[in-house]
Design an enzyme around this catalytic site. Structure first.
Site, PDB file in Angstrom:
ATOM      1  N   ARG A 164       0.828  -1.219   0.000  1.00  0.00           N
ATOM      2  CA  ARG A 164       0.000   0.000   0.000  1.00  0.00           C
ATOM      3  C   ARG A 164       0.862   1.268   0.000  1.00  0.00           C
ATOM      4  O   ARG A 164       0.500   2.286   0.612  1.00  0.00           O
ATOM      5  CB  ARG A 164      -0.927   0.053   1.227  1.00  0.00           C
ATOM      6  CG  ARG A 164      -1.918  -1.049   1.310  1.00  0.00           C
ATOM      7  CD  ARG A 164      -2.958  -1.007   0.184  1.00  0.00           C
ATOM      8  NE  ARG A 164      -3.961  -2.024   0.446  1.00  0.00           N
ATOM      9  CZ  ARG A 164      -3.802  -3.310   0.137  1.00  0.00           C
ATOM     10  NH1 ARG A 164      -2.720  -3.722  -0.495  1.00  0.00           N
ATOM     11  NH2 ARG A 164      -4.742  -4.183   0.427  1.00  0.00           N
ATOM     12  N   SER A 238     -10.865  -0.951   3.934  1.00  0.00           N
ATOM     13  CA  SER A 238     -10.030  -1.133   5.131  1.00  0.00           C
ATOM     14  C   SER A 238      -9.582   0.232   5.640  1.00  0.00           C
ATOM     15  O   SER A 238      -8.958   0.985   4.901  1.00  0.00           O
ATOM     16  CB  SER A 238      -8.781  -1.940   4.785  1.00  0.00           C
ATOM     17  OG  SER A 238      -9.159  -3.167   4.235  1.00  0.00           O
ATOM     18  N   GLU A 334      -4.915   3.493   6.520  1.00  0.00           N
ATOM     19  CA  GLU A 334      -4.703   3.401   5.065  1.00  0.00           C
ATOM     20  C   GLU A 334      -5.406   4.598   4.424  1.00  0.00           C
ATOM     21  O   GLU A 334      -4.975   5.125   3.402  1.00  0.00           O
ATOM     22  CB  GLU A 334      -5.315   2.083   4.571  1.00  0.00           C
ATOM     23  CG  GLU A 334      -5.126   1.840   3.097  1.00  0.00           C
ATOM     24  CD  GLU A 334      -5.642   0.470   2.655  1.00  0.00           C
ATOM     25  OE1 GLU A 334      -5.542  -0.502   3.429  1.00  0.00           O
ATOM     26  OE2 GLU A 334      -6.149   0.392   1.520  1.00  0.00           O
TER      27      GLU A 334
HETATM   28  C1  FAD Z   1     -15.689  -0.881  -0.308  1.00  0.00           C
HETATM   29  C2  FAD Z   1     -14.215  -0.617  -0.535  1.00  0.00           C
HETATM   30  C3  FAD Z   1     -13.348  -1.677  -0.740  1.00  0.00           C
HETATM   31  C4  FAD Z   1     -11.980  -1.452  -0.948  1.00  0.00           C
HETATM   32  N1  FAD Z   1     -11.157  -2.524  -1.173  1.00  0.00           N
HETATM   33  C5  FAD Z   1      -9.842  -2.322  -1.404  1.00  0.00           C
HETATM   34  C6  FAD Z   1      -8.967  -3.432  -1.659  1.00  0.00           C
HETATM   35  O1  FAD Z   1      -9.391  -4.590  -1.698  1.00  0.00           O
HETATM   36  N2  FAD Z   1      -7.660  -3.173  -1.874  1.00  0.00           N
HETATM   37  C7  FAD Z   1      -7.155  -1.895  -1.882  1.00  0.00           C
HETATM   38  O2  FAD Z   1      -5.941  -1.726  -2.097  1.00  0.00           O
HETATM   39  N3  FAD Z   1      -7.966  -0.830  -1.650  1.00  0.00           N
HETATM   40  C8  FAD Z   1      -9.277  -1.013  -1.410  1.00  0.00           C
HETATM   41  N4  FAD Z   1     -10.102   0.065  -1.160  1.00  0.00           N
HETATM   42  C9  FAD Z   1      -9.535   1.421  -1.104  1.00  0.00           C
HETATM   43  C10 FAD Z   1      -9.641   2.213  -2.425  1.00  0.00           C
HETATM   44  O3  FAD Z   1     -10.550   1.606  -3.300  1.00  0.00           O
HETATM   45  C11 FAD Z   1      -8.283   2.344  -3.117  1.00  0.00           C
HETATM   46  O4  FAD Z   1      -7.355   2.981  -2.282  1.00  0.00           O
HETATM   47  C12 FAD Z   1      -8.388   3.138  -4.440  1.00  0.00           C
HETATM   48  O5  FAD Z   1      -7.197   3.029  -5.166  1.00  0.00           O
HETATM   49  C13 FAD Z   1      -8.704   4.620  -4.218  1.00  0.00           C
HETATM   50  O6  FAD Z   1      -9.026   5.151  -5.487  1.00  0.00           O
HETATM   51  P1  FAD Z   1      -9.778   6.539  -5.639  1.00  0.00           P
HETATM   52  O7  FAD Z   1      -9.868   6.858  -7.073  1.00  0.00           O
HETATM   53  O8  FAD Z   1     -11.058   6.527  -4.895  1.00  0.00           O
HETATM   54  O9  FAD Z   1      -8.730   7.508  -4.954  1.00  0.00           O
HETATM   55  P2  FAD Z   1      -8.920   8.596  -3.791  1.00  0.00           P
HETATM   56  O10 FAD Z   1      -9.446   7.939  -2.570  1.00  0.00           O
HETATM   57  O11 FAD Z   1      -9.675   9.754  -4.309  1.00  0.00           O
HETATM   58  O12 FAD Z   1      -7.402   9.014  -3.553  1.00  0.00           O
HETATM   59  C14 FAD Z   1      -6.479   8.104  -3.010  1.00  0.00           C
HETATM   60  C15 FAD Z   1      -5.080   8.738  -3.016  1.00  0.00           C
HETATM   61  O13 FAD Z   1      -4.630   8.887  -4.351  1.00  0.00           O
HETATM   62  C16 FAD Z   1      -4.308  10.261  -4.632  1.00  0.00           C
HETATM   63  N5  FAD Z   1      -4.684  10.472  -6.040  1.00  0.00           N
HETATM   64  C17 FAD Z   1      -5.876  10.210  -6.628  1.00  0.00           C
HETATM   65  N6  FAD Z   1      -5.800  10.407  -7.959  1.00  0.00           N
HETATM   66  C18 FAD Z   1      -4.547  10.856  -8.211  1.00  0.00           C
HETATM   67  C19 FAD Z   1      -3.845  11.263  -9.397  1.00  0.00           C
HETATM   68  N7  FAD Z   1      -4.405  11.224 -10.611  1.00  0.00           N
HETATM   69  N8  FAD Z   1      -2.562  11.682  -9.271  1.00  0.00           N
HETATM   70  C20 FAD Z   1      -1.950  11.710  -8.055  1.00  0.00           C
HETATM   71  N9  FAD Z   1      -2.553  11.338  -6.906  1.00  0.00           N
HETATM   72  C21 FAD Z   1      -3.834  10.919  -6.991  1.00  0.00           C
HETATM   73  C22 FAD Z   1      -5.127  11.059  -3.616  1.00  0.00           C
HETATM   74  O14 FAD Z   1      -4.549  12.329  -3.342  1.00  0.00           O
HETATM   75  C23 FAD Z   1      -5.049  10.136  -2.407  1.00  0.00           C
HETATM   76  O15 FAD Z   1      -3.805  10.277  -1.766  1.00  0.00           O
HETATM   77  C24 FAD Z   1     -11.473  -0.121  -0.955  1.00  0.00           C
HETATM   78  C25 FAD Z   1     -12.367   0.950  -0.754  1.00  0.00           C
HETATM   79  C26 FAD Z   1     -13.719   0.713  -0.544  1.00  0.00           C
HETATM   80  C27 FAD Z   1     -14.660   1.872  -0.360  1.00  0.00           C
END
Ligand code: FAD
Length: 339
Positions: A164, A238, A334
């Protein structure tokens, strides 16, 4: 380009917190991004780049600029006899990328089915599930530095991937804005089924030689059973990372907790499931006013309706303190706190 003032982020964070941002800016291409980066007002303002907000906790309204990419596209940039290379826009929904790869019969990301969020964020987070991490398939990540406006193409090694973690989560790394990533997938059948009881579930439901799409279907259905749907209960998956502790620490804990689950990492540390630690401290299924600890997975905090980011952060702190006191283990969120 879309520019909104005093804009609600309720649909841009999966905790469904109705916070507002002073400015919300969504760009459609790299030229528009460069215009933003050169803008004097932007350079003087606080800013955060978000994806779909599935790993964010807004503690307050945001008095700055929230940036969001609309750069999409999944392009096949190279094909060999055995592999394909895809260049993907940061705003592409991650699970759409997985669905596309599975439909084409390309192996490598099927275990990452059903993870919410966008592709750019997936590369920042090094998303992982069922024994696979994004780093296993990444070749390069393209990103702009917010201060210099220079574009850099990082190799996988330069991304400093770990559990992560990536360089984009480090202090200076968070100044990079990811626009595209390139991944390499395999045309040669190879399934990763060693995680938990994945293999048994698949074999019980499908054939002994499962197809790529069988793996995706099973993972989607297991995830649906185990994790709350943010449309029903706001959550960010998580809340904490699984802590890594030393081999000596685990030996000491095993005396007191012989049933404690743990996994050895390639680096020689030991990973303990954070959900187990939280459950042992009695939090599973409990609710604290408007915040709940999910009854099927103690690692997930849920918005029971009307919670604020501060409410959620307080419950997270309570859990951290309890785990630290009982196990001498520090849980690290996380989820990224903003505000
Ligand atoms: C129900 C559920 C289940 C999940 N299961 C998992 C799992 O199994 N495994 C796992 O690893 N994660 C899991 N996650 C967490 C999440 O899905 C991941 O962390 C995902 O990658 C976040 O993507 P996002 O587009 O929503 O990013 P955001 O939450 O909007 O941002 C996450 C981070 O990325 C940065 N960021 C976003 N876009 C960019 C960009 N273009 N350039 C630079 N920085 C950027 C943001 O500043 C922040 O630091 C889960 C979440 C939920 C709600």
């Amino acid at each position: 380009m879309k520019i909104k003032e005093n804009y609600s982020l309720e649909r841009h964070n999966t905790f469904r917190l109705p916070v507002e941002t002073r400015w919300f800016i969504e760009y459609d291409n790299e030229e528009e991004l460069l215009r933003i980066l050169h803008d004097e007002y932007f350079r003087e303002s606080a800013s955060v780049h978000i994806g779909s907000g599935s790993n964010l906790l807004f503690l307050n309204d945001y008095n700055g600029m929230i940036l969001h990419s609309s750069i999409k596209g999944i392009d096949l940039t190279e094909e060999t006899r055995d592999t394909v290379r895809l260049r993907i826009g940061a705003a592409e929904r991650w699970d759409d990328v997985v669905a596309y790869a599975v439909s084409k019969g390309w192996y490598g990301i099927e275990n990452l089915s059903g993870i919410p969020g966008e592709t750019g964020a997936a590369a920042v987070q090094n998303i992982g599930a069922y024994g696979v991490e994004l780093k296993d398939v990444v070749e390069t990540v393209e990103a702009y530095h917010q201060h210099s406006s220079q574009k850099h193409t990082f190799t996988k090694e330069a991304c400093r991937y770990a559990y992560r973690h990536s360089r984009f989560k480090e202090d200076d790394g968070s100044l990079y804005i990811v626009t595209h990533i390139c991944i390499r997938l395999s045309k040669i059948p190879h399934l990763v089924l060693h995680y938990g009881n994945l293999k048994e579930i698949i074999i019980s439901q499908y054939a002994t030689l499962p197809h790529l799409s069988d793996v995706r279907n099973v993972i989607l259905s297991v995830r649906k059973d185990k994790l709350p749907d943010p449309e029903q209960f706001g959550n960010a998956g998580s809340f904490f990372m699984n802590p890594l502790i030393s081999a000596e620490h685990v030996e000491a804990l095993k005396v007191q907790y012989p049933q404690m689950p743990f996994f050895r990492t390639e680096e020689g540390d030991v990973k303990i499931p954070a959900g187990w630690l939280i459950e042992q401290c009695g939090f599973k299924g409990k609710s604290f006013d408007r915040v709940g600890v999910y009854d099927k997975q103690a690692l997930v905090l849920i918005n029971l309706g009307g919670a604020t980011g501060q409410d959620i952060a307080l419950v997270a702190e309570r859990i951290r303190t309890a785990v630290a006191e009982r196990f001498r283990i520090e849980l690290i969120p996380e989820v990224k706190y903003i505000g």
